[in-house]
Design a protein around this motif. Sequence first.
Motif, PDB file in Angstrom:
ATOM      1  N   GLN A 159      90.263  77.896 -41.911  1.00 52.95           N
ATOM      2  CA  GLN A 159      88.996  77.970 -42.481  1.00 52.95           C
ATOM      3  C   GLN A 159      89.277  78.693 -43.793  1.00 52.95           C
ATOM      4  O   GLN A 159      88.431  78.204 -44.855  1.00 52.95           O
ATOM      5  N   ARG A 162      90.387  75.922 -46.170  1.00 54.89           N
ATOM      6  CA  ARG A 162      89.481  74.827 -46.411  1.00 54.89           C
ATOM      7  C   ARG A 162      88.474  75.565 -47.416  1.00 54.89           C
ATOM      8  O   ARG A 162      87.966  74.354 -48.477  1.00 54.89           O
ATOM      9  N   ARG A 163      88.215  76.635 -47.494  1.00 53.94           N
ATOM     10  CA  ARG A 163      87.141  77.232 -48.491  1.00 53.94           C
ATOM     11  C   ARG A 163      87.854  77.113 -49.864  1.00 53.94           C
ATOM     12  O   ARG A 163      87.181  76.913 -50.963  1.00 53.94           O
ATOM     13  N   ARG A 164      89.115  77.422 -49.743  1.00 51.24           N
ATOM     14  CA  ARG A 164      89.900  77.388 -51.081  1.00 51.24           C
ATOM     15  C   ARG A 164      89.814  75.827 -51.552  1.00 51.24           C
ATOM     16  O   ARG A 164      89.733  75.775 -52.843  1.00 51.24           O
ATOM     17  N   ASN A 166      87.780  73.596 -51.128  1.00 50.06           N
ATOM     18  CA  ASN A 166      86.609  73.345 -51.402  1.00 50.06           C
ATOM     19  C   ASN A 166      86.221  73.952 -52.838  1.00 50.06           C
ATOM     20  O   ASN A 166      85.471  73.263 -53.600  1.00 50.06           O
TER      21      ASN A 166
END
Length: 216
Positions: A159, A162-164, A166
Motif C-alpha cells: 500500500q 502504491r501511494r509513492r 501514484n
Amino acid sequence: MEQVNPTRMELIRKNAQIKMAEQGRDLLRQKMDVLIREFFLVMESFSRSRDELEAVAKDAQRSLLLAEAVEDPITLKSASFATRKSLMLEVRGRNIMGVPVPVIEKKRVSKNVLERGYGIVGTSGRLDEAAEKFEVELDMLIDLAEKETAMRRIGAEIQMNRRRVNALEQLMIPELKSQARFIKISIEEREREDLFRLKKVKKILERKKINSESYD
C-alpha cells in the motif's frame, strides 16, 4: 506552478530530476510486483493452514468431550493444571525486498505422555489423545500467527509503495515536466525575441551605412 528560473541550466536540472523520478517510479513498481507475488504465496499458505487448523480444532474439541465423558472431573482438572507450562518462542526476522517479516523459532509443543506432567496411572488414553490434538492445534496456531503477521507487513508495504508510485506518476513527474516545458518555451521565446532584435539592429546599421555612403 512553482516559480522556476527559465535558464538552460535549470532546464538541464529539471530533465535530470524527471529522469530520476521516473527511475524511482520504475524501481518501486518492480518492488511492488515482487511483494505482490510474495503476498499471494503467503496468503495461499495461510489459507491452507487455516483450513487445516479448523479441522484439527474440531477434532481436538471432540477428543476433549470424549475425555470429559470418561474421566473423573477432578482427575481431568488436575491433569490440566499439571500440563500448564510456559512456551518459549524465539522470534527472528527475514527480509523480503526491505520488509522485515517474523520467523518464529520454537520447540514443538507436542510432547510424549511422560513429558506432560500428569500421572499415567488413573488416567485414560482419551486424555492423552485430547492433549496430543490440542498440542498439534497450538503448533498450528503459532505457524498461522507467523504467516498472518507476514501478510500484514507485506500488505502494508504494498500500500505504501502504491501511494509513492501514484504520487510520482500523478503529481511529481507531471509537475516537473510542466516546469521543463515552461522553461523550454520561455527559452525559445527569448531566442526568437533576441533574433528579432538582432535583425532589427542589423537593418538599422545597414540603413545607416547606406545613408553614410550617399553623403560621401
